[in-house]
Design a protein around this motif. Sequence first.
Motif, PDB file in Angstrom:
ATOM      1  N   CYS A  17      44.736 -70.376  13.085  1.00  7.22           N
ATOM      2  CA  CYS A  17      45.151 -71.617  13.741  1.00  7.22           C
ATOM      3  C   CYS A  17      46.331 -72.242  13.012  1.00  7.22           C
ATOM      4  O   CYS A  17      47.310 -72.670  13.637  1.00  7.22           O
ATOM      5  CB  CYS A  17      43.990 -72.612  13.790  1.00  7.22           C
ATOM      6  N   LEU A  56      45.160 -70.486  20.640  1.00 11.79           N
ATOM      7  CA  LEU A  56      44.478 -71.548  19.908  1.00 11.79           C
ATOM      8  C   LEU A  56      43.235 -72.029  20.664  1.00 11.79           C
ATOM      9  O   LEU A  56      42.162 -72.217  20.087  1.00 11.79           O
ATOM     10  CB  LEU A  56      45.428 -72.720  19.673  1.00 11.79           C
ATOM     11  N   SER A 171      42.324 -80.475  16.182  1.00 14.30           N
ATOM     12  CA  SER A 171      42.136 -80.237  17.604  1.00 14.30           C
ATOM     13  C   SER A 171      41.251 -81.357  18.146  1.00 14.30           C
ATOM     14  O   SER A 171      40.362 -81.836  17.443  1.00 14.30           O
ATOM     15  CB  SER A 171      41.478 -78.878  17.845  1.00 14.30           C
TER      16      SER A 171
END
Length: 226
Positions: A17, A56, A171
């Motif tokens: 990531c 992602l 996120s």
Amino acid sequence: MLLHVPAVLDATELSRCRDLLAAADWADGRITAGTQSAREKRNLQLPESAPQLSELRTIVESALARHGLFFSAALPARIYPPLFNRYEGGMDFGDHIDNAMRQLPQGGWLRTDLSATLFLCEPDDYDGGELRIDDRFAEHWVKLPAGDLVLYPATTVHRVEPVTRGVRLASFFWIQSLVRDVGERALLFDMDLALSRLRGELGERQELVELTGVYHNLLRRWGGPH
């Protein structure tokens, strides 16, 4: 209910990531903000056009799908495709409440019962950047290890404190739960945790089979599309 969900991403997933985000072109974070939130939002966000976004999202969604604690607490009917943001150089996000409904990228709408923030940097990597959540009874300051997630009601007022050193990557996404009522969802979560502990201590006994049936019958009564 505010819940710390540990170890959603492992070290390999976190590294991937970060590599993808390091190569990304960021956009103004207000691209997904509502009218009120846009006045308070000062950060960067990965746009829908970013070539890294698909991979992602797959990493995060796959990790959520295998995490039993997340599923037990959220009872997700639908999850908004994860988004990714970046704070640095004093960026922050002032007091706001998430929109009640979000239009999905693929079309249709999602009711935001729960909000989630998945931390992608270690706490020592940056100063500030705490997620502050006001649940009317207390203020919670959240800054979790990389790979950990916080799950909280989307109805709460919350903010991200200014990042004064380093970079904060995360996120974030929203969940529409199978069980709309907060109290009913919390009761099911508590019952599921208690059943799991008892099963570990006592093994599979008839009484536990019957109590598990009660759990699922309550889920049938309270759950489903709304």
